[in-house]
Enzyme design. Structure first.
Site, PDB file in Angstrom:
ATOM      1  N   HIS A  18       7.456  -6.655  -4.792  1.00 57.53           N
ATOM      2  CA  HIS A  18       7.140  -7.759  -4.059  1.00 57.53           C
ATOM      3  C   HIS A  18       8.119  -9.099  -4.284  1.00 57.53           C
ATOM      4  O   HIS A  18       8.365  -9.758  -3.337  1.00 57.53           O
ATOM      5  CB  HIS A  18       5.550  -8.361  -4.182  1.00 57.53           C
ATOM      6  N   LYS A  42     -13.002  -4.099   1.988  1.00 58.00           N
ATOM      7  CA  LYS A  42     -12.055  -3.314   1.219  1.00 58.00           C
ATOM      8  C   LYS A  42     -12.118  -3.565  -0.339  1.00 58.00           C
ATOM      9  O   LYS A  42     -12.261  -4.733  -0.483  1.00 58.00           O
ATOM     10  CB  LYS A  42     -10.597  -3.524   2.021  1.00 58.00           C
ATOM     11  N   ARG A  91       9.814   0.293   2.223  1.00 58.45           N
ATOM     12  CA  ARG A  91      10.199   1.267   1.164  1.00 58.45           C
ATOM     13  C   ARG A  91      10.510   2.608   1.821  1.00 58.45           C
ATOM     14  O   ARG A  91      11.384   2.636   2.322  1.00 58.45           O
ATOM     15  CB  ARG A  91       9.172   1.287   0.191  1.00 58.45           C
ATOM     16  N   SER A 129       1.472  -1.186  -5.490  1.00 56.69           N
ATOM     17  CA  SER A 129       0.404  -1.666  -6.129  1.00 56.69           C
ATOM     18  C   SER A 129      -0.545  -0.525  -6.533  1.00 56.69           C
ATOM     19  O   SER A 129      -1.072  -0.406  -7.657  1.00 56.69           O
ATOM     20  CB  SER A 129      -0.491  -2.642  -5.470  1.00 56.69           C
TER      21      SER A 129
END
Ligand code: ADP
Length: 168
Positions: A18, A42, A91, A129
């Site tokens: 990030h 979440k 990515r 993450s």
């Protein structure tokens, strides 16, 4: 400001992948608003306040960066802000399909809001993450993949996590 951009994500927690996108974005945009997505349904490792604090400590006192949180429709936030578009990182190919769908639905919702993509730096290709949390939770060291402040916070959550590693 036409040259401001919103960089949304869960940032649970912020990683060096990030940070790379933020630093490179700052060479293209006058201002980046890092937007921490907040979804009460979440489950995240860090609370929204913890995630914001880690981002703020990582970016430091930079007038070109602002950190905020939001739980509604992203395009509504962008429209109300001074930003012109959305910044996302890409990515592997696996990101592509999801990001493509997201960009298309956002453009359908608000036609004049574009999404700009930056390819990951090769060092951060596999850095995300989820993998960081999984490795840290199993006691592995994630030094070098996350900012120091995140390493410290992960150690508090996972006392068995190693701090040093031999990887590059
Ligand atoms: P993650 O997928 O790691 O949980 P986020 O939802 O917080 O991350 O992602 C926010 C944005 O940052 C997304 O566009 C994501 O593709 C991008 N991003 C995350 N990690 C990287 C990385 N290593 N390189 C480039 N972009 C990344």
């Amino acid at each position: 400001m036409r040259n401001a951009v919103v960089y949304p994500g869960s940032f649970d927690p912020i990683t060096n992948g990030h940070v790379d996108i933020i630093n490179r974005g700052l060479t293209m945009f006058e201002k980046i608003i890092i937007l921490v997505g907040y979804n009460p349904n979440k489950k995240t490792l860090f609370s929204v306040e913890e995630r914001i604090a880690m981002i703020e400590e990582t970016v430091g006192d930079n007038p070109k960066v602002r950190v905020d949180s939001f739980s509604g429709l992203l395009v509504d936030y962008v429209k109300k802000s001074e930003a012109c578009c959305i910044l996302r990182g890409l990515r592997a190919m696996s990101d592509f399909e999801y990001e493509f769908q997201l960009a298309l639905i956002n453009r359908r919702l608000k036609r004049n809001i574009e999404t700009v993509f930056l390819m990951t730096g090769s060092k951060w290709f596999y850095c995300n993450s989820s993998i960081v949390k999984e490795a840290a939770g199993l006691g592995g060291s994630v030094k070098g993949l996350v900012p120091d402040v995140v390493l410290k916070r992960l150690k508090e959550k996972f006392p068995d996590m190693q701090i040093n590693n031999s990887g590059r």
